[in-house]
Design a protein around this motif. Sequence first.
Motif, PDB file in Angstrom:
ATOM      1  N   VAL A   8      53.898 -22.135-101.030  1.00 34.94           N
ATOM      2  CA  VAL A   8      52.198 -22.615-100.488  1.00 34.94           C
ATOM      3  C   VAL A   8      51.556 -21.113-100.211  1.00 34.94           C
ATOM      4  CG1 VAL A   8      50.804 -23.649 -98.893  1.00 34.94           C
ATOM      5  CG2 VAL A   8      52.661 -24.967-100.016  1.00 34.94           C
ATOM      6  N   HIS A   9      52.184 -20.496 -99.313  1.00 32.34           N
ATOM      7  CA  HIS A   9      51.601 -18.973 -99.129  1.00 32.34           C
ATOM      8  C   HIS A   9      51.124 -18.399-100.303  1.00 32.34           C
ATOM      9  CE1 HIS A   9      51.655 -15.748 -96.001  1.00 32.34           C
ATOM     10  NE2 HIS A   9      50.958 -15.157 -96.987  1.00 32.34           N
ATOM     11  N   ALA A  10      52.252 -18.072-101.175  1.00 35.47           N
ATOM     12  CA  ALA A  10      51.938 -17.301-102.461  1.00 35.47           C
ATOM     13  C   ALA A  10      50.787 -18.132-103.286  1.00 35.47           C
ATOM     14  CB  ALA A  10      53.295 -17.457-103.356  1.00 35.47           C
ATOM     15  N   LEU A  11      50.695 -19.369-103.422  1.00 42.03           N
ATOM     16  CA  LEU A  11      49.644 -19.919-104.253  1.00 42.03           C
ATOM     17  C   LEU A  11      48.319 -19.684-103.889  1.00 42.03           C
ATOM     18  CD1 LEU A  11      51.478 -23.011-105.356  1.00 42.03           C
ATOM     19  CD2 LEU A  11      51.196 -20.932-106.862  1.00 42.03           C
ATOM     20  N   ILE A  12      48.191 -19.857-102.459  1.00 35.30           N
ATOM     21  CA  ILE A  12      46.889 -19.736-101.882  1.00 35.30           C
ATOM     22  C   ILE A  12      46.377 -18.140-101.853  1.00 35.30           C
ATOM     23  CG2 ILE A  12      45.794 -19.756 -99.473  1.00 35.30           C
ATOM     24  CD1 ILE A  12      47.151 -22.363 -98.943  1.00 35.30           C
ATOM     25  N   PHE A  13      47.582 -17.202-101.726  1.00 36.25           N
ATOM     26  CA  PHE A  13      47.131 -15.864-101.761  1.00 36.25           C
ATOM     27  C   PHE A  13      46.648 -15.467-103.260  1.00 36.25           C
ATOM     28  CE2 PHE A  13      48.462 -11.304-101.635  1.00 36.25           C
ATOM     29  CZ  PHE A  13      47.400 -10.747-101.029  1.00 36.25           C
ATOM     30  N   LEU A  14      47.467 -16.053-104.067  1.00 40.56           N
ATOM     31  CA  LEU A  14      46.905 -15.821-105.637  1.00 40.56           C
ATOM     32  C   LEU A  14      45.459 -16.500-105.857  1.00 40.56           C
ATOM     33  CD1 LEU A  14      50.229 -16.912-107.465  1.00 40.56           C
ATOM     34  CD2 LEU A  14      49.241 -14.621-107.558  1.00 40.56           C
TER      35      LEU A  14
END
Length: 147
Positions: free
Chosen positions: A9-15
């Motif tokens: 979730v963190h990675a996708l939101i940052f992307l």
Amino acid sequence: MNGVFCVAVHALIFLDKRNCMLSSEELAANICTNPARVRRVMSKLKKAGLVTTKTGNEGGYHLLRKAGEITLKEIADALEVRFVEPAWHSGGTDLPCMVASGMAEVMDGLFDDLDQRCRDRMAQLRLSDLETQLEHAAARKEMTHGL
């Protein structure tokens, strides 16, 4: 639930926020984990069609869909995450006591029900909902620190 879901979730939101190709090193630095862990998680998200990858010096990961189109359940399904599961079972199926021999099965049923309820809720939530929460939290911090 394990940390794999949080990493994803963190990675996708940052992307989504950066809207560009990011390496596993860049993602790992923002998530505060190691790049190998990010690569393991992202490979499952790629297989599920949530991100695309590019190899080489300019390579990395890029979000394929808008945050408002991706549910948290899709992410959990891609990672094969269970939100509620027992870490241990009490009793033993070979014991003569009804409680001792049946408790694990009863608790498994309870955990399955709770996990399904979490999945139902995750189907209602999108990455964009969490982004909104992040923005509100940032605004509150700014107001608090600005006074």
